[in-house]
Write a protein that holds these residues in place. Structure first.
Motif, PDB file in Angstrom:
ATOM      1  N   UNK A  47      41.861  64.378  53.552  1.00 16.20           N
ATOM      2  CA  UNK A  47      43.111  63.834  53.007  1.00 16.20           C
ATOM      3  C   UNK A  47      42.885  62.921  51.815  1.00 16.20           C
ATOM      4  N   UNK A  48      41.745  62.225  51.786  1.00 13.77           N
ATOM      5  CA  UNK A  48      41.509  61.277  50.693  1.00 13.77           C
ATOM      6  C   UNK A  48      40.858  61.929  49.473  1.00 13.77           C
ATOM      7  N   UNK A  49      40.687  63.254  49.512  1.00 18.13           N
ATOM      8  CA  UNK A  49      40.056  63.955  48.399  1.00 18.13           C
ATOM      9  C   UNK A  49      41.078  64.249  47.301  1.00 18.13           C
ATOM     10  N   UNK A  50      40.748  63.915  46.047  1.00 22.87           N
ATOM     11  CA  UNK A  50      41.575  64.303  44.911  1.00 22.87           C
ATOM     12  C   UNK A  50      41.229  65.745  44.557  1.00 22.87           C
ATOM     13  N   UNK A  51      42.207  66.630  44.654  1.00 25.04           N
ATOM     14  CA  UNK A  51      41.932  68.058  44.534  1.00 25.04           C
ATOM     15  C   UNK A  51      42.949  68.733  43.626  1.00 25.04           C
ATOM     16  N   UNK A 206      53.584  67.016  50.235  1.00 22.62           N
ATOM     17  CA  UNK A 206      53.408  66.245  51.475  1.00 22.62           C
ATOM     18  C   UNK A 206      52.113  65.440  51.458  1.00 22.62           C
ATOM     19  N   UNK A 207      51.029  66.093  51.051  1.00 24.19           N
ATOM     20  CA  UNK A 207      49.728  65.417  51.051  1.00 24.19           C
ATOM     21  C   UNK A 207      49.660  64.335  49.979  1.00 24.19           C
ATOM     22  N   UNK A 208      50.239  64.621  48.808  1.00 25.50           N
ATOM     23  CA  UNK A 208      50.209  63.640  47.718  1.00 25.50           C
ATOM     24  C   UNK A 208      51.063  62.419  48.047  1.00 25.50           C
ATOM     25  N   UNK A 209      52.143  62.646  48.794  1.00 21.08           N
ATOM     26  CA  UNK A 209      53.033  61.541  49.159  1.00 21.08           C
ATOM     27  C   UNK A 209      52.470  60.681  50.287  1.00 21.08           C
ATOM     28  N   UNK A 210      51.382  61.134  50.890  1.00 29.79           N
ATOM     29  CA  UNK A 210      50.827  60.401  52.032  1.00 29.79           C
ATOM     30  C   UNK A 210      50.104  59.125  51.613  1.00 29.79           C
ATOM     31  N   UNK A 211      49.839  58.987  50.284  1.00 31.06           N
ATOM     32  CA  UNK A 211      49.168  57.789  49.803  1.00 31.06           C
ATOM     33  C   UNK A 211      47.663  57.896  49.787  1.00 31.06           C
ATOM     34  N   UNK A 212      47.128  59.064  50.171  1.00 29.31           N
ATOM     35  CA  UNK A 212      45.677  59.255  50.131  1.00 29.31           C
ATOM     36  C   UNK A 212      45.322  59.954  48.820  1.00 29.31           C
ATOM     37  N   UNK A 213      44.510  60.974  48.859  1.00 27.73           N
ATOM     38  CA  UNK A 213      44.096  61.676  47.650  1.00 27.73           C
ATOM     39  C   UNK A 213      45.216  62.511  47.058  1.00 27.73           C
ATOM     40  N   UNK A 214      45.257  62.581  45.730  1.00 27.65           N
ATOM     41  CA  UNK A 214      46.277  63.373  45.050  1.00 27.65           C
ATOM     42  C   UNK A 214      45.876  64.850  45.064  1.00 27.65           C
ATOM     43  N   UNK A 215      46.834  65.723  45.345  1.00 27.46           N
ATOM     44  CA  UNK A 215      46.614  67.165  45.353  1.00 27.46           C
ATOM     45  C   UNK A 215      47.497  67.814  44.288  1.00 27.46           C
ATOM     46  N   UNK A 216      46.946  68.825  43.601  1.00 22.52           N
ATOM     47  CA  UNK A 216      47.704  69.569  42.592  1.00 22.52           C
ATOM     48  C   UNK A 216      47.449  71.059  42.769  1.00 22.52           C
ATOM     49  N   UNK A 217      48.504  71.856  42.520  1.00 21.45           N
ATOM     50  CA  UNK A 217      48.398  73.303  42.535  1.00 21.45           C
ATOM     51  C   UNK A 217      49.143  73.835  41.322  1.00 21.45           C
ATOM     52  N   UNK A 218      48.439  74.550  40.455  1.00 19.86           N
ATOM     53  CA  UNK A 218      49.059  75.056  39.218  1.00 19.86           C
ATOM     54  C   UNK A 218      48.870  76.563  39.141  1.00 19.86           C
ATOM     55  N   UNK A 219      49.964  77.284  38.905  1.00 17.89           N
ATOM     56  CA  UNK A 219      49.897  78.725  38.692  1.00 17.89           C
ATOM     57  C   UNK A 219      49.679  78.996  37.214  1.00 17.89           C
ATOM     58  N   UNK A 220      48.574  79.640  36.894  1.00 15.84           N
ATOM     59  CA  UNK A 220      48.241  79.997  35.518  1.00 15.84           C
ATOM     60  C   UNK A 220      48.504  81.489  35.343  1.00 15.84           C
ATOM     61  N   UNK A 221      49.592  81.832  34.661  1.00 18.00           N
ATOM     62  CA  UNK A 221      49.951  83.247  34.505  1.00 18.00           C
ATOM     63  C   UNK A 221      49.170  83.850  33.339  1.00 18.00           C
ATOM     64  N   UNK A 222      47.875  83.946  33.541  1.00 15.51           N
ATOM     65  CA  UNK A 222      47.001  84.572  32.557  1.00 15.51           C
ATOM     66  C   UNK A 222      45.783  85.115  33.283  1.00 15.51           C
ATOM     67  N   UNK A 223      45.109  86.057  32.633  1.00 19.15           N
ATOM     68  CA  UNK A 223      43.946  86.679  33.256  1.00 19.15           C
ATOM     69  C   UNK A 223      42.661  85.992  32.806  1.00 19.15           C
ATOM     70  N   UNK A 224      41.643  86.121  33.620  1.00 16.84           N
ATOM     71  CA  UNK A 224      40.308  85.637  33.284  1.00 16.84           C
ATOM     72  C   UNK A 224      39.465  86.870  32.963  1.00 16.84           C
ATOM     73  N   UNK A 225      38.974  86.980  31.735  1.00 15.16           N
ATOM     74  CA  UNK A 225      38.265  88.179  31.295  1.00 15.16           C
ATOM     75  C   UNK A 225      36.791  88.160  31.671  1.00 15.16           C
TER      76      UNK A 225
END
Length: 424
Positions: A47-51, A206-225
């Motif tokens: 929970x305390x991991x910034x991810x 939910x996890x970011x609001x808990x006051x521990x580590x900040x979590x982020x999820x980003x959708x990148x609409x592009x391909x990796x060549x």
């Protein structure tokens, strides 16, 4: 090396040393495998991991073969007596389905207050069971053995012709026996994947609001060549691209995968025909399967075009016509009423079929740094070759992969799933 925290959870020196800076992961592919990995990375991380997780897919959520899947879900195989680790796969898949449904339920509730307005359309899980008539002696024997050794929460009932006809009239049964799985389900793959992504977004909040580590999820609409373009940006890259993994230059021609394009047809029952498919009617498995969407809508599949490289979901008129000629006779041999239904569209996906092993056709998991060379700043992982059982496998294998990535420990994954790489 793993460490045991005061809470009893496993951690690793890497996670402990990175608790103060963001840990960055790239997940390539937003289908069954990629979204399961993303969910479990968020759920299993301290929970305390910034991810931060970047989810790469040029087609968006469910834009590849996963979104085309017919969605018939059960933990058995008509070809082998026992499906390897079927119980774990079934359990974890049901968990993710429930999580996705809860996310949409919360979304619909909040939308009444004007906070959300996303339309998922249709059902996520249709719980009407799956019926498989016995059409030949080999299938009869295997399914009979499965019925004697079935899971308690997905039992197989052997039913006679009269009982079967009460479920699906009319039905042709050469051996006057059918195998009914009342706990099996039909999943609307597109709706499910969008709902699971929503669940991931909700978990981040939910996890970011808990006051521990900040979590982020980003959708990148592009391909990796190529994988090397990500080197230095991420702590780990998890490749969940299905058949497209072979397009990466670092992996091209080096994975023991076979490609197979499958076409699925959408059929509708005309309004002027009164005998619609019953509300309680299960979906049907046979040489061609019927995934029931409602009284007057179903999907029929699927074709098998081996060695295809065509990953486009679009289906030409000729390809759709050929698929109809292949599938309709197989389906009508079991469900004669299908001849009254009309063609309403088609879609296709390119499956990545795994190699055959003593335990059956098993997916490919594990660290693939050996494909890229030495002195890498990043760990590269593969979850691929889920084949035609991607929906069943994705929950458990996504969890295993996420744990292996988080703890930098491939030994978390059963050796049956990593042995392919030891032969390279």
């Amino acid at each position: 090396m793993l460490l045991l925290t005061h809470s009893g959870k496993l951690t690793s020196p890497l996670l402990s040393s990175l608790s103060q800076r963001p840990l960055r992961y790239a997940v390539l592919g937003a289908g069954f495998a990629g979204l399961s990995v993303a969910w479990h990375l968020l759920k299993e991380s301290p929970k305390d991991l910034h991810l931060q997780i970047d989810l790469y897919d040029e087609m968006g959520i469910g834009g590849g073969a996963s979104g085309v899947s017919g969605g018939l879900l059960h933990p058995y195989s008509p070809k082998v007596k026992l499906l390897w680790r079927g119980a774990e796969c079934w359990k974890e898949c049901l968990k993710l389905l429930s999580i996705a449904e809860q996310a949409v339920s919360s979304e619909e509730l909040d939308s009444e207050n004007g906070e959300y307005g996303q339309d998922f359309g249709g059902f996520i899980v249709r719980r009407r069971g799956i019926l498989r008539p016995a059409t030949n002696m080999k299938t009869l024997n295997v399914l009979n053995d499965n019925a004697q050794n079935c899971l308690a929460n997905c039992r197989i009932e052997i039913i006679d012709k009269d009982t079967a006809l009460k479920l699906v009239p009319p039905l042709h049964m050469p051996f006057n026996l059918a195998f009914y799985m009342p706990g099996a389900v039909n999943v609307n793959s597109q709706c499910y994947l969008k709902a699971l992504f929503l669940a991931c977004q909700n978990l981040v909040k939910e996890l970011s609001a808990s006051g521990f580590g900040e979590k982020k999820l980003c959708l990148q609409k592009k391909s990796v060549h190529e994988l090397r373009e990500l080197e230095g940006e991420y702590d780990a890259v998890i490749i969940c691209l299905g058949a497209k993994a072979d397009l990466l230059p670092e992996l091209a021609g080096r994975l023991p995968l076979r490609t197979c394009r499958g076409v699925i047809l959408h059929l509708r029952l005309p309004d002027n025909i009164g005998e619609y498919y019953p509300d309680h009617g299960p979906s049907i498995l046979s040489d061609a399967w019927l995934a029931i969407q409602g009284n007057r809508s179903l999907y029929m599949g699927s074709t098998w075009e081996w060695k295809s490289r065509n990953s486009s979901p679009s289906v030409s008129t000729d390809e759709a016509s050929n698929a109809l000629q292949q599938l309709l006779p197989k389906a009508s041999a079991v469900y004669p009423g299908i001849t009254s239904w009309t063609f309403a569209g088609a879609r296709a996906g390119l499956r990545a079929m795994p190699p055959l092993t003593p335990n059956g056709s098993l997916p490919l998991l594990g660290c693939v740094n050996n494909f890229l060379g030495d002195n890498l700043k990043c760990k590269y992982w593969l979850l691929g070759g889920l084949g035609s059982r991607g929906l069943l496998y994705h929950g458990w294998l996504g969890k295993l992969t996420a744990e292996a990535v988080l703890f930098c420990n491939e030994q978390i994954i059963p050796s049956e799933l990593t042995s392919w790489n030891k032969k390279q």
